[in-house]
Design an enzyme around this catalytic site. Structure first.
Site, PDB file in Angstrom:
ATOM      1  CD  GLU A 142      42.998  28.644   6.772  1.00  0.00           C
ATOM      2  OE1 GLU A 142      44.027  27.942   6.638  1.00  0.00           O
ATOM      3  OE2 GLU A 142      42.531  29.319   5.837  1.00  0.00           O
ATOM      4  CG  HIS A 151      41.873  24.846  -1.209  1.00  0.00           C
ATOM      5  ND1 HIS A 151      42.807  25.736  -1.663  1.00  0.00           N
ATOM      6  CD2 HIS A 151      41.580  25.242   0.055  1.00  0.00           C
ATOM      7  CE1 HIS A 151      43.053  26.626  -0.729  1.00  0.00           C
ATOM      8  NE2 HIS A 151      42.328  26.348   0.320  1.00  0.00           N
TER       9      HIS A 151
END
Length: 193
Positions: A142, A151
């Site tokens: 995070e 990602h």
């Protein structure tokens, strides 16, 4: 990023229903030490918890992570000091059943949850080491989003997308070379050694 402040995110409703929804100060201290190693920055644990009762969704019996994230952002702070909320409560965003965490992309706030990282959630005996590893991976992931990382396709990279603990257990707690370079951490870490 020059510093990380960890904040416990609690709710009186959650605490009254289950001791597993509470985050112990020892968990925060261990996470702070792990994050300090990964990011090579100062990590501080703030004593006063953030009350997340306002984010409770009665129909889902979960807490809205986006609302919590906004509350963290409203606390203020500068771009070089990142805020990381740690909760024992079950978090969600409206389009997903649950989330392990959520972050402001290229912002300075993130929130993570221990709820589905604990073995007890699956009816198993507690395993503190596994829980610590999982929490560190989710927190680093995070915080990576706050640094502008998306990602990653490398399933060993901490930035790989993760929708279950089995996949989380397989990936590392480190950034791959590509993500390290893209985040600017490689240069920053070289300058700190």
């Amino acid at each position: 990023m020059k510093a990380i402040t960890l904040l416990r995110v609690d709710s009186s409703r959650a605490a009254s229903r289950s001791a597993n929804r509470y985050v112990a100060i020892e968990d925060l201290d261990e996470l702070a030490a792990g994050l300090a190693r990964v990011f090579q920055v100062s990590c501080h644990v703030e004593a006063e918890p953030v009350d997340a009762e306002f984010s409770y969704d009665v129909a889902r019996e979960q807490y809205n992570s986006t609302a919590i994230l906004q509350r963290l952002a409203d606390r203020g702070g500068e771009a070089e000091r990142h805020l990381l909320g740690i909760s024992g409560m079950d978090l969600f965003v409206p389009i997903l059943t649950f989330v392990f965490g959520e972050a402001q992309f290229e912002g300075h706030c993130a929130v993570v949850s221990l709820h589905r990282l604990r073995e007890e959630f699956f009816g198993l005996a507690p395993r503190a080491e596994i829980q610590r590893e999982r929490l560190l991976k989710v927190a680093v992931h995070e915080l990576g989003h706050t640094l502008g990382l998306r990602h990653c396709a490398d399933w060993h990279c901490v930035m790989a997308t993760t929708h279950n603990v089995e996949r989380l257990d397989l990936k590392g707690a480190e950034f791959c070379v590509r993500c390290l370079s893209q985040s600017g951490l490689a240069a920053a870490l070289r300058g700190r050694v």
